[in-house]
Design a protein around this motif. Structure first.
Motif, PDB file in Angstrom:
ATOM      1  N   ARG A  37     -25.527 -95.301 -41.010  1.00 29.05           N
ATOM      2  CA  ARG A  37     -26.297 -95.925 -39.923  1.00 29.05           C
ATOM      3  C   ARG A  37     -25.526 -97.101 -39.316  1.00 29.05           C
ATOM      4  NH1 ARG A  37     -31.896 -94.705 -40.230  1.00 29.05           N
ATOM      5  NH2 ARG A  37     -32.108 -95.995 -38.357  1.00 29.05           N
ATOM      6  N   GLU A  64     -28.753-105.206 -36.596  1.00 25.76           N
ATOM      7  CA  GLU A  64     -29.473-104.102 -35.946  1.00 25.76           C
ATOM      8  C   GLU A  64     -29.789-102.995 -36.955  1.00 25.76           C
ATOM      9  OE1 GLU A  64     -28.278-100.636 -32.785  1.00 25.76           O
ATOM     10  OE2 GLU A  64     -27.735-102.694 -32.254  1.00 25.76           O
ATOM     11  N   THR A  65     -28.820-102.657 -37.798  1.00 28.32           N
ATOM     12  CA  THR A  65     -29.023-101.611 -38.796  1.00 28.32           C
ATOM     13  C   THR A  65     -30.066-102.030 -39.823  1.00 28.32           C
ATOM     14  OG1 THR A  65     -26.728-100.891 -38.522  1.00 28.32           O
ATOM     15  CG2 THR A  65     -27.862-100.173 -40.524  1.00 28.32           C
ATOM     16  N   GLU A  99     -33.418-101.507 -38.391  1.00 32.99           N
ATOM     17  CA  GLU A  99     -33.758-100.087 -38.279  1.00 32.99           C
ATOM     18  C   GLU A  99     -34.155 -99.491 -39.621  1.00 32.99           C
ATOM     19  OE1 GLU A  99     -30.347 -98.245 -36.594  1.00 32.99           O
ATOM     20  OE2 GLU A  99     -30.799 -98.861 -34.539  1.00 32.99           O
ATOM     21  N   ASP A 158     -37.564-100.475 -40.977  1.00 28.39           N
ATOM     22  CA  ASP A 158     -38.690-100.355 -40.046  1.00 28.39           C
ATOM     23  C   ASP A 158     -39.184-101.726 -39.603  1.00 28.39           C
ATOM     24  OD1 ASP A 158     -38.687 -97.565 -40.065  1.00 28.39           O
ATOM     25  OD2 ASP A 158     -39.945 -97.498 -41.869  1.00 28.39           O
TER      26      ASP A 158
END
Length: 234
Positions: free
Chosen positions: A46, A71-72, A75, A78
């Motif tokens: 990811r 950012e990862t 993600e 959640d």
């Protein structure tokens, strides 16, 4: 000045000094911080996807890496990633930006020797301030006739740079650890391309060895560069 080559280009990160090893250490810390949310391999996949997406926004370098990690993290959790984890990722990136420069074997000797006989240029991509910092700390800055910090390395990059600092690619050589960025586009521009494998190479810099180029060479380390030039220019 030898009749053959006039201008020698050097890559910086993982050619003259260590770089990727610090990314790998930070990436391992990243995996530890997110271990409760996802496994290491999935996280790395990811992260690599995020880095690919973000190259056009942030370019190459530590700051883009930091933002891609954040950012990862958002993600894969959640949007539940704790603020403390974000703070640790920012601190890790700041540590990378302040890390001392460690020259690779024979780097200083090679640069010093070639500066006496050729026009030498540092051609590197990445964050402007970080690359300037590393060059200043390396102690090599005074040897270079020019420094080009670019957003990407393409055939046009080498055509323009070798024309600016010499008679063009025909009388130039580029030395670096990335086939994709340092060697192949330099060969396509008409210069010599010399590959020095580093051992740790970012996935986005992987490429197959070039075929059909008489000016392609591979060396074990920078200690071989003076002898290589003697062979090329004989």
């Amino acid at each position: 000045m030898p009749k053959g080559l006039q201008t020698i280009g050097f890559d910086a990160d993982d050619t003259l000094w260590q770089n990727e090893s610090f990314y790998r250490l930070t990436q391992e810390r990243f995996a530890e911080l997110l271990a409760d949310y996802t496994d290491r391999d999935h996280l790395y996949d990811r992260l690599l996807e995020a880095e690919k997406r973000n190259l056009g926004h942030y370019g190459f370098g530590i700051k883009g890496f930091m933002l891609s990690m954040i950012e990862t993290a958002i993600e894969v959790t959640d949007q539940a990633v704790p603020a403390s984890v974000i703070a640790e990722l920012l601190a890790a990136g700041q540590d990378m930006l302040a890390h001392p420069v460690h020259l690779l074997p024979h780097a200083e000797d090679a640069v010093r020797a070639l500066a006496e006989t050729h026009t030498i240029v540092l051609i590197t991509k990445g964050d402007l301030l970080d690359q300037e910092r590393k060059l200043a700390q390396s102690g090599l800055g005074d040897f270079f006739d020019g420094v080009e910090i670019v957003s990407n390395k393409t055939q046009a990059t080498y055509q323009t740079t070798f024309a600016r600092y010499g008679d063009g690619p025909d009388r130039a050589m580029m030395i670096g650890n990335s086939l994709k960025s340092d060697v192949i586009p330099a060969l396509e521009a008409g210069a010599w391309g010399v590959y020095i494998p580093h051992g740790l190479t970012w996935e986005l810099e992987h490429a197959e060895p070039p075929e059909g180029f008489d000016r392609y060479r591979e060396m074990t380390d920078l200690g071989e560069v003076v002898d290589l030039l003697r062979t090329v220019e004989s």
